[in-house]
Design a protein around this motif. Structure first.
Motif, PDB file in Angstrom:
ATOM      1  N   GLN A  80     -17.841 -39.638   3.024  1.00 26.40           N
ATOM      2  CA  GLN A  80     -18.146 -40.571   4.249  1.00 26.40           C
ATOM      3  C   GLN A  80     -16.699 -41.701   4.301  1.00 26.40           C
ATOM      4  OE1 GLN A  80     -21.822 -42.812   4.127  1.00 26.40           O
ATOM      5  NE2 GLN A  80     -22.002 -41.600   2.360  1.00 26.40           N
ATOM      6  N   ASN A 120     -13.324 -37.733   4.798  1.00 31.74           N
ATOM      7  CA  ASN A 120     -14.183 -37.824   6.006  1.00 31.74           C
ATOM      8  C   ASN A 120     -13.661 -37.086   7.193  1.00 31.74           C
ATOM      9  OD1 ASN A 120     -12.380 -40.048   6.223  1.00 31.74           O
ATOM     10  ND2 ASN A 120     -13.950 -41.313   7.512  1.00 31.74           N
ATOM     11  N   LEU A 138     -24.081 -39.758   8.373  1.00 36.03           N
ATOM     12  CA  LEU A 138     -23.435 -40.272   7.167  1.00 36.03           C
ATOM     13  C   LEU A 138     -24.021 -41.420   6.926  1.00 36.03           C
ATOM     14  CD1 LEU A 138     -19.935 -38.646   7.265  1.00 36.03           C
ATOM     15  CD2 LEU A 138     -21.893 -37.666   5.990  1.00 36.03           C
TER      16      LEU A 138
END
Length: 296
Positions: A263, A268, A279
């Motif tokens: 995340q 990411n 997420l």
């Protein structure tokens, strides 16, 4: 400048340069991960007992022999501990089957899904997702449990590289473990997170469990035989439960660290967040405490 001020300055600089460190630290400190790991280990132990007797009662001798070889390979069982396992899985009479019955088998499977539910809660907390509805998740709990039994059954031939040896078996087992933990998260999260962001947690969980399995072969045989000799069955239970707590703690931390890494920058951006990957949970979707979940 004092040491505490230097440390605080270094921490602030690190968190500014690497936001993932701040997020990971906060998540690890706030999520009660050790408590979740202990619950997971307790449920794993309680699930393994009825499943072990179900396998002993209702499966062919070839399956029982395969399970015994896999468990011996995982724990490196020798001596009295190996004899105890052989006594359970070597029961070929119909007494155990008559005692258990089909209804008993069904109840054992249903009760063992408590382990699946605990694993699902670990994944949901790692990804900060609310609990999936029972209607959506119930069949997933049973499927995951049966797949886990199959994974344990395959441990012996995969670890041996299907006859080629550990030089092939070790990487094969790592790849298989990675696939299992990737699929586990996707299944128990009810598909709310895409496959690719789940990969860091799967890789970490596979590395952790394979490392612990290797160390178990070195430590567990002597520990189990010593516990059996000094304390009997109670010593066996305490030793296995202690090892399960360590394994479940490693899995819990691995899944959580993998979720945070997926995340936060830079991963990411590499994991393609633009394909419907959920997420984050909106602020108004608060995650209930474990006590609230258990009561749901």
């Amino acid at each position: 400048m004092s040491w505490s001020a230097r440390f605080e300055r270094l921490r602030t600089r690190t968190e500014t340069r690497f936001p993932v460190v701040a997020e990971l630290t906060g998540r690890l400190l706030s999520a009660n991960l050790l408590d979740a790991a202990t619950r997971l280990a307790a449920q794993a132990f309680l699930a393994s007992i009825p499943l072990l007797f179900a396998v002993a009662a209702f499966t062919p001798s070839a399956v029982r022999d395969q399970l015994r070889e896999s468990l011996r390979g995982i724990f490196g069982l020798t001596g009295q501990a190996d004899l105890e396992l052989q006594q359970v899985l070597g029961n070929t009479s119909g007494d155990l089957r008559e005692t258990s019955g089909v209804i008993g088998l069904a109840l054992a499977l249903v009760s063992a899904t408590s382990f699946s539910r605990a694993m699902a809660r670990v994944c949901e907390r790692a990804w900060q997702l609310p609990k999936a509805s029972t209607r959506i998740a119930a069949w997933r709990w049973l499927v995951w449990l049966l797949a886990l039994v199959l994974f344990v059954l395959l441990q012996a031939p995969v670890r041996d590289g299907f006859g080629a040896g550990m030089w092939l078996g070790a990487p094969l087992l790592f790849l298989l473990s990675t696939g299992v933990w990737l699929w586990t998260q996707h299944l128990l999260l009810a598909g709310r997170v895409a496959w690719l962001p789940l990969l860091p947690g799967a890789l970490l969980a596979a590395a952790a469990t394979n490392t612990l399995a290797l160390s178990a072969r070195l430590y567990m045989p002597a520990a189990l035989n010593r516990a059996l000799g000094e304390y009997g069955s109670l010593g066996l239970v305490l030793t296995l439960l202690s090892w399960l707590i360590l394994v479940c703690a490693a899995i819990t931390f691995a899944v959580t660290i993998g979720a945070v890494a997926a995340q936060e920058p830079p991963l990411n951006r590499l994991l393609d967040r633009g394909r419907g990957t959920h997420l984050k949970v909106p602020d108004d979707s608060a995650i209930p405490d474990d006590s609230a979940r258990d009561g749901a």
